[in-house]
Design a protein around this motif. Sequence first.
Motif, PDB file in Angstrom:
ATOM      1  N   GLN A 201      -9.770  52.804  71.940  1.00  0.00           N
ATOM      2  CA  GLN A 201     -10.333  53.563  73.053  1.00  0.00           C
ATOM      3  C   GLN A 201     -11.801  53.882  72.840  1.00  0.00           C
ATOM      4  OE1 GLN A 201      -8.393  54.378  75.927  1.00  0.00           O
ATOM      5  NE2 GLN A 201     -10.481  54.606  76.685  1.00  0.00           N
ATOM      6  N   ILE A 202     -12.175  54.220  71.606  1.00  0.00           N
ATOM      7  CA  ILE A 202     -13.566  54.555  71.316  1.00  0.00           C
ATOM      8  C   ILE A 202     -14.474  53.361  71.598  1.00  0.00           C
ATOM      9  CG2 ILE A 202     -15.213  55.164  69.507  1.00  0.00           C
ATOM     10  CD1 ILE A 202     -13.537  57.522  70.304  1.00  0.00           C
TER      11      ILE A 202
ATOM     12  N   HIS B 285     -16.409  62.487  78.541  1.00  0.00           N
ATOM     13  CA  HIS B 285     -16.068  61.555  77.459  1.00  0.00           C
ATOM     14  C   HIS B 285     -16.553  62.097  76.113  1.00  0.00           C
ATOM     15  CE1 HIS B 285     -15.975  59.077  81.109  1.00  0.00           C
ATOM     16  NE2 HIS B 285     -15.087  58.341  80.483  1.00  0.00           N
ATOM     17  N   GLU B 286     -16.259  63.363  75.870  1.00  0.00           N
ATOM     18  CA  GLU B 286     -16.732  63.990  74.639  1.00  0.00           C
ATOM     19  C   GLU B 286     -16.058  63.426  73.388  1.00  0.00           C
ATOM     20  OE1 GLU B 286     -17.110  68.145  74.329  1.00  0.00           O
ATOM     21  OE2 GLU B 286     -18.869  68.145  75.641  1.00  0.00           O
ATOM     22  N   HIS B 287     -14.995  62.635  73.582  1.00  0.00           N
ATOM     23  CA  HIS B 287     -14.369  62.010  72.420  1.00  0.00           C
ATOM     24  C   HIS B 287     -15.304  60.981  71.781  1.00  0.00           C
ATOM     25  CE1 HIS B 287     -13.494  59.384  75.849  1.00  0.00           C
ATOM     26  NE2 HIS B 287     -13.387  58.385  74.996  1.00  0.00           N
TER      27      HIS B 287
END
Length: 212
Positions: free
Chosen positions: A97-98, A133-135
Amino acid sequence: MPKNYFQYTTKSRHDKAINTLLGILEGITADRRIEKQEWNLLAKWVDENSGLADQHPYNEMVPRLIGAMRDNEISNEEHEDLKWLCMKLRSTDYYNQITADVQRLQAVLSGISSDGVVSEQELDQLSEWLAEHEHLRKTWPYEEVDSLITSTMQDRKIDPQEQKQLLDFFSTFTASDMDFQTPHLTTNSLPGVCSVAPTIIFEDHRFCFTGE
């Protein structure tokens, strides 16, 4: 890439192309209008992925995209439909996902800078995108982009020097082969670009610096 290995990259090319298209769509519509250069970026995506057009999921995506581009206008309904389809077709089977969202972010930056101007409205939209999208925090180029937006928008206007700095950075992701994982470097430097709140730990760590 040697042709005898190209056949084994289909899945990675599928996934990257969908992430890239989603980011381009978000970037070029951030100011609610699409200029000629931005249409060219979309057309380039179609051209560079023409070899996949008869394969799933492109046999579903490309006709809709070309249909939306015929009148040189993407309506809100068409835009939302294309974004929905991209989200539906996205996969993390190959990229996690990243990585998938970093590809998307880099394409957003490419879309925003493709017309040669970065507006306050585009930075507002980009800031909202980052907040959602802070991940990706602590992942390049998330914090560099966040820092640029924060410093630029303190006075709610973009002066010529800031405009150049934004374009210098954002346009590094407009690579000729649309390979947003390895952006072309420009000769311009960006002094002072760093994270707003960096996390720096040196003790008992090793570092390996790579790249051009």
